[in-house]
Design an enzyme around this catalytic site. Structure first.
Site, short mmCIF file in Angstrom:
data_model
loop_
_atom_site.label_atom_id
_atom_site.label_comp_id
_atom_site.label_asym_id
_atom_site.label_seq_id
_atom_site.Cartn_x
_atom_site.Cartn_y
_atom_site.Cartn_z
N GLY A 50 8.01 32.91 113.41
CA GLY A 50 8.83 33.12 114.58
C GLY A 50 9.69 34.37 114.47
N ARG A 75 10.89 38.02 109.19
CA ARG A 75 10.08 37.25 108.24
C ARG A 75 8.66 37.78 108.23
NH1 ARG A 75 10.83 31.08 108.92
NH2 ARG A 75 12.90 31.70 108.22
N ARG A 89 10.07 45.56 121.85
CA ARG A 89 11.15 44.57 121.99
C ARG A 89 11.61 44.03 120.63
NH1 ARG A 89 11.61 41.82 127.27
NH2 ARG A 89 10.34 42.96 128.78
N ARG A 136 0.45 29.47 112.44
CA ARG A 136 1.91 29.54 112.50
C ARG A 136 2.48 29.27 111.11
NH1 ARG A 136 7.00 29.00 113.63
NH2 ARG A 136 8.07 26.99 113.55
N SER A 184 9.57 27.36 109.72
CA SER A 184 10.39 26.28 109.18
C SER A 184 10.39 25.10 110.15
CB SER A 184 11.82 26.76 108.93
OG SER A 184 12.39 27.27 110.12
N ASP A 230 15.38 21.89 106.56
CA ASP A 230 16.52 20.99 106.72
C ASP A 230 15.99 19.61 107.08
OD1 ASP A 230 16.87 20.76 109.95
OD2 ASP A 230 16.16 22.74 109.35
N ARG A 283 15.21 30.22 99.98
CA ARG A 283 14.28 30.19 101.10
C ARG A 283 13.03 31.04 100.83
NH1 ARG A 283 16.09 28.77 106.66
NH2 ARG A 283 17.90 27.43 106.38
#
Length: 236
Positions: free
Chosen positions: A20, A24, A43, A87, A90, A204, A217
């Protein structure tokens, strides 16, 4: 070039990993690909194409939520010829058996609605992963010794959820985790006869309140990226 992707023809690989977060995408490309080249920054949505063990791969941001994912996946498939879309992102854990740092391979993705909902009208379409990708990802995770869960997830169309009753039903029915993009990706892959999978790191937990420390992470997300790459190219 399309409205949202500035890559030239031939600059996008047939295999695309979709985090996303565009940064990353940058981190994953620079960490795992040989000679990654920036092919899109329209963008601020970064996309890179490089090589992994002799295989051409694009890692491209998708943004947050199914409407954003739908834009990029549609253009990648229809205008650039993407055939395999995975995909990498997280998610929040929703079962006691799921722990922070675990990886979830989404076999199915339940949802209240996606940008494709209007097409199906009264039909409750069941979006699911490509079996060959799912199987290869499960084997790759096992080989790496990563704690992995295979099953259903929930793709929410809101981040700040005010439906605790719905979450209770998700937990009751064995949903492993919640994220915001996979259901629409699976629907688009079915529509265009492509392969799709979501490989998710539990960052989480909705039940315990545990969260992955920011310093850890990258290591945990690295396992997710490697699993996705091995799923796409199981013989590499």
């Amino acid at each position: 070039m399309t409205i949202h992707i500035g890559a030239n023809p031939g600059e996008i690989a047939e295999t695309v990993l979709l985090p996303g977060d565009p940064y990353r995408a940058k981190w994953a490309a620079e960490t795992f690909l040989d000679n990654p080249v920036l092919v899109n920054e329209v963008r601020g949505m970064l996309g890179f194409t490089g090589m992994w063990r002799g295989n051409r791969v694009t890692i491209h941001g998708s943004g947050m939520g199914m409407p954003s994912l739908s834009i990029y996946a549609n253009e990648l498939i229809r205008d650039y010829g993407a055939k395999t879309l995975i995909r990498i992102g997280s998610c929040g854990g929703m079962q006691d058996s799921v722990e922070v740092r675990d990886v979830i391979l989404a076999m199915t993705a339940s949802t209240l609605g996606t940008p494709s909902r209007g097409i199906f009208r009264e039909l409750s379409f069941a979006p699911c992963a490509d079996w060959s990708l799912l199987h290869a990802a499960a084997r790759a995770a096992e080989d790496k010794g990563v704690r992995t869960h295979v099953g259903g997830i929930y793709s929410s169309d809101v981040f700040y959820d005010e439906r605790p009753d719905l979450n209770e039903q998700m937990v009751r029915h064995g949903v492993l985790g919640v994220e915001m993009e996979a259901a629409e990706l699976y629907i688009l892959a079915a529509r265009h006869k492509c392969r799709a999978l979501a490989v998710l790191t539990v960052s989480d937990h909705l039940l315990t309140g545990a969260a992955l420390p920011s310093a850890e992470r990258e290591t945990s997300f690295g396992d997710m990226v490697e699993i996705a790459l091995h799923a796409a190219f199981p013989g590499a």
